[in-house]
Design a protein around this motif. Structure first.
Motif, PDB file in Angstrom:
ATOM      1  N   PRO A 362     -37.735  17.608  33.327  1.00 34.24           N
ATOM      2  CA  PRO A 362     -36.621  16.906  33.947  1.00 34.24           C
ATOM      3  C   PRO A 362     -36.320  17.484  35.330  1.00 34.24           C
ATOM      4  O   PRO A 362     -36.384  18.704  35.513  1.00 34.24           O
ATOM      5  N   ASP A 366     -29.559  14.589  34.325  1.00 33.28           N
ATOM      6  CA  ASP A 366     -29.501  13.177  33.904  1.00 33.28           C
ATOM      7  C   ASP A 366     -30.882  12.532  33.824  1.00 33.28           C
ATOM      8  O   ASP A 366     -30.985  11.330  33.561  1.00 33.28           O
ATOM      9  N   ASP A 367     -31.913  13.298  34.097  1.00 36.54           N
ATOM     10  CA  ASP A 367     -33.268  12.723  34.151  1.00 36.54           C
ATOM     11  C   ASP A 367     -33.753  12.365  32.742  1.00 36.54           C
ATOM     12  O   ASP A 367     -34.232  13.220  31.999  1.00 36.54           O
ATOM     13  N   LYS A 368     -33.640  11.088  32.387  1.00 27.82           N
ATOM     14  CA  LYS A 368     -34.045  10.652  31.039  1.00 27.82           C
ATOM     15  C   LYS A 368     -35.539  10.327  30.972  1.00 27.82           C
ATOM     16  O   LYS A 368     -36.152  10.363  29.910  1.00 27.82           O
ATOM     17  N   ARG A 369     -36.112  10.009  32.160  1.00 26.87           N
ATOM     18  CA  ARG A 369     -37.514   9.552  32.156  1.00 26.87           C
ATOM     19  C   ARG A 369     -38.481  10.653  31.736  1.00 26.87           C
ATOM     20  O   ARG A 369     -39.523  10.396  31.154  1.00 26.87           O
TER      21      ARG A 369
END
Ligand code: HEM
Length: 451
Positions: A362, A366-369
Motif C-alpha cells: 500500500p 487508504d490504498d485499497k488496490r
C-alpha cells in the motif's frame, strides 16, 4: 487435440461463469479419477455436484481462518526445526568440501537443493497440522512417506508416455497396462492409504478415550461426524498430496526469485529480523505477527502470482451449456490457466510480466488496490481459483508459506549456484499437476549470523 475441441478461458467474465455461476456444469474430467485419484484419494478434490457440496460444507470449519490461526505456532515450530537441520547440513558440508573462496563466508556456505528441503518441511507440517502425526521427514529425508512421494513426483519417462496415451485412450485402460510405472503408483497408493487409515483409527481411539481435542484438521473433520472412516481416509490422502507439493513448489520458486533479485531478498531479510523473534529463541509467533509484515506478504503474493504452482487445470461440461453466450457442447474440455490469467496485461497493467512485490505494497493508509496487487478484477489472481471449488487450503497454504519463507530468508542468504539460471528460459520445468524445475533448484546457501 486428438480430434477433440478444447476451450481456453482467460477473462474474468468467462471465468466467473465457469467457476461460480455454472460451477457444477463444469466437472473435473472423469478420467482424472482413475489417474490422480489413485494418489489423491476419492476425496473432496474429485467429488462432484451435491456430494461435493456436502463434503465442502463439512470440511469448511477445519479450514476456516479462526481455526487456521491456531496452527501458526505449529508452522513456526516446524520452520525452526527445518532451519536448524539446514544449519547443521550446511556447516557439515562446508567443513568437508568448502564451496566459497570468500573468507567471510568460509565455513558457513554450502550448495543445497531447496526443493528437497521444501518438500520435507511441508510434508511434516501437513502431517502435524493436518493429520496429527509427525512424519519425521525433516530429520530423515528417506522416511518412507517422503520417499514414496519423492518417487511419485520425480520426472518419469513412463509417466509421460502414459499421460500422452491418455489423450487417446480411456484412463481405466491406461491404469491397467502392465508397466512398471503403474505397479509403482499402485504400490504407493496402497501405502499412502494404509497410513491414512491408521491415522483415522488412532484419532478415533484418542477421542474415545476422551483425551483433549487436538487442533489438527482431521480432528475437526471427525467432529463434524459427516464422513465414514474410509471416506475420511480418502480426504486425508487428498490433503497430504494437495497440501504439501503445492506449497513446496511455491517455496522453490520463491527462493529462485529471491536469488535473482538480491535487493528484494535483502529488504525481506531486514523486515524479518526486525519484526520476528530470533529463529533460535523459543518464542512462539501468532497470526498477527505475520499479518503485520507487509513486505513478507507482498513477496509471497507476488511469487504465488508469478509462479502459480498449479499452471493449469481442466474441466469438462456434463451437459450442453454456454460461455459468454457461445454454445459449448456436452463433453467439451475447458482449460483454466493461472499461468495465462496471472500475466494478463489488461488486468495487471503493462508490467504484468515483471516480478514486482511492490505492486502489493500500500502507498498510503487508504490504498485499497494494493490488497489485490493493483489488478482490476478479483479473477486476475487465479492461483487458488475462485468459487465453490477454489482451494480450500488457501489460508493454510499462505500462512505456512509466509512462516517458512520468513525463517529461511531470516537465516540464510541464497545465491544461484549456476549463473545461467538467472535467465528463466534456462530452467526446464517438469509438467504435471504442479510445475517445478525438473532438475531441482540448486542454491549456494550461506548462514547469515545475527538472528
Ligand atoms: C501454494 C499452495 C497451494 C496452491 C497453489 C493450491 C492450489 C489449488 C488449486 C488451483 C485448486 C483447484 C484445483 C481444481 O479444482 O482444478 C486447489 C484445490 C484444493 N486444494 Fe489447494 N493449493 C495449495 C495448498 C493447499 C493446501 C495446503 C491444502 C490442504 C491443507 C490444499 C487442499 C486443497 C483441496 C482439498 C482442494 C479441493 C477443493 C475442492 O474441490 O473443493 N491446498 N488447490
Amino acid at each position: 487435440m486428438a480430434n477433440r475441441e478444447r476451450v481456453l478461458i482467460t477473462g474474468p467474465k468467462a471465468l466467473s461463469e465457469v467457476l461460480v455461476t455454472k460451477n457444477y456444469v463444469f466437472e473435473k474430467p472423469p478420467g482424472l479419477r482413475n489417474s490422480i485419484g489413485r494418489i489423491l484419494g476419492e476425496g473432496i478434490l474429485l467429488a462432484e455436484g451435491d456430494e461435493h457440496k456436502i463434503q465442502r460444507k463439512n470440511l469448511m470449519p477445519a479450514f476456516a481462518f479462526r481455526h487456521i490461526k491456531d496452527l501458526y505456532p505449529v508452522f513456526w515450530q516446524k520452520t525452526r526445526e527445518v532451519v536448524q537441520a539446514m544449519d547443521n547440513h550446511i556447516l557439515a558440508d562446508a567443513a568437508n568440501q568448502p564451496t566459497s573462496t570468500d573468507p567471510e563466508k568460509a565455513g558457513k556456505t554450502a550448495i543445497i537443493e531447496v526443493g528437497n528441503w521444501a518438500s520435507r518441511v511441508t510434508l511434516d507440517i501437513i502431517g502435524v497440522a493436518g493429520l496429527g502425526r509427525d512424519f519425521g521427514a525433516i530429520q530423515d529425508e528417506n522416511s518412507e512417506l517422503n520417499e514414496t512421494y519423492r518417487q511419485l513426483f520425480a520426472p518419469n519417462r513412463q509417466a509421460l508416455i502414459l499421460n500422452l496415451l491418455s489423450q487417446f485412450l480411456p484412463e481405466w485402460f491406461i491404469g491397467r497396462l502392465p508397466v512398471k510405472r503403474n505397479e509403482d503408483v499402485n504400490a504407493a497408493s496402497r501405502y499412502i492409504r494404509s497410513v491414512c487409515r491408521s491415522l483415522v483409527q488412532e484419532k478415533k481411539q484418542k477421542i474415545a478415550r476422551k483425551e483433549p481435542t487436538d487442533h489438527d484438521i482431521l480432528s475437526v473433520a471427525l467432529e463434524s461426524g459427516g464422513f465414514s472412516d474410509e471416506n475420511l481416509a480418502d480426504q486425508l490422502m487428498t490433503f497430504l498430496a494437495a497440501g504439501h507439493e503445492t506449497t513446496a513448489t511455491s517455496m522453490t520458486w520463491a527462493i529462485y526469485m529471491l536469488a535473482r533479485f538480491p535487493k528484494v531478498q535483502e529488504r525481506l531479510r531486514q523486515e524479518v529480523r526486525e519484526l520476528l523473534p530470533p529463529i533460535d529463541s523459543d518464542t512462539d509467533i501468532t497470526s498477527l505477527d505475520i499479518d503485520h509484515m507487509p513486505y513478507l506478504n507482498a513477496v509471497c503474493n507476488e511469487v504465488l502470482r508469478y509462479y502459480s504452482p498449479v499452471p493449469m487445470t481442466l474441466r469438462e461440461t456434463n451437459q450442453e451449456t454456454e460461455i459468454l453466450g457461445h454454445k459449448i457442447p456436452k463433453g467439451t474440455r475447458v482449460i483454466i490457466a493461472p499461468w495465462a490469467t496471472n500475466f494478463d496485461k489488461s488486468l495487471w497493467g503493462p508490467d504484468a510480466h515483471e516480478f514486482n512485490p511492490d505492486r502489493w505494497m500500500p502507498t498510503n493508509a487508504d490504498d485499497k488496490r494494493a490488497a489485490s496487487g493493483g489488478a482490476t478484477s478479483n479473477f486476475a489472481f487465479m492461483t487458488f481459483l475462485h468459487g465453490p471449488r477454489s482451494c480450500i487450503g488457501q489460508a493454510f497454504a499462505k500462512a505456512e508459506f509466509a512462516c517458512i519463507l520468513a525463517g529461511w530468508v531470516g537465516r540464510f542468504e541464497f545465491e544461484l549456484k549456476d549463473e545461467e539460471q538467472r535467465d528463466e528460459k534456462n530452467i526446464e520445468i517438469k509438467g504435471g499437476i504442479t510445475a517445478r524445475p525438473s532438475k531441482g533448484m540448486y542454491m549456494r546457501a550461506t548462514i547469515v549470523d545475527g538472528w
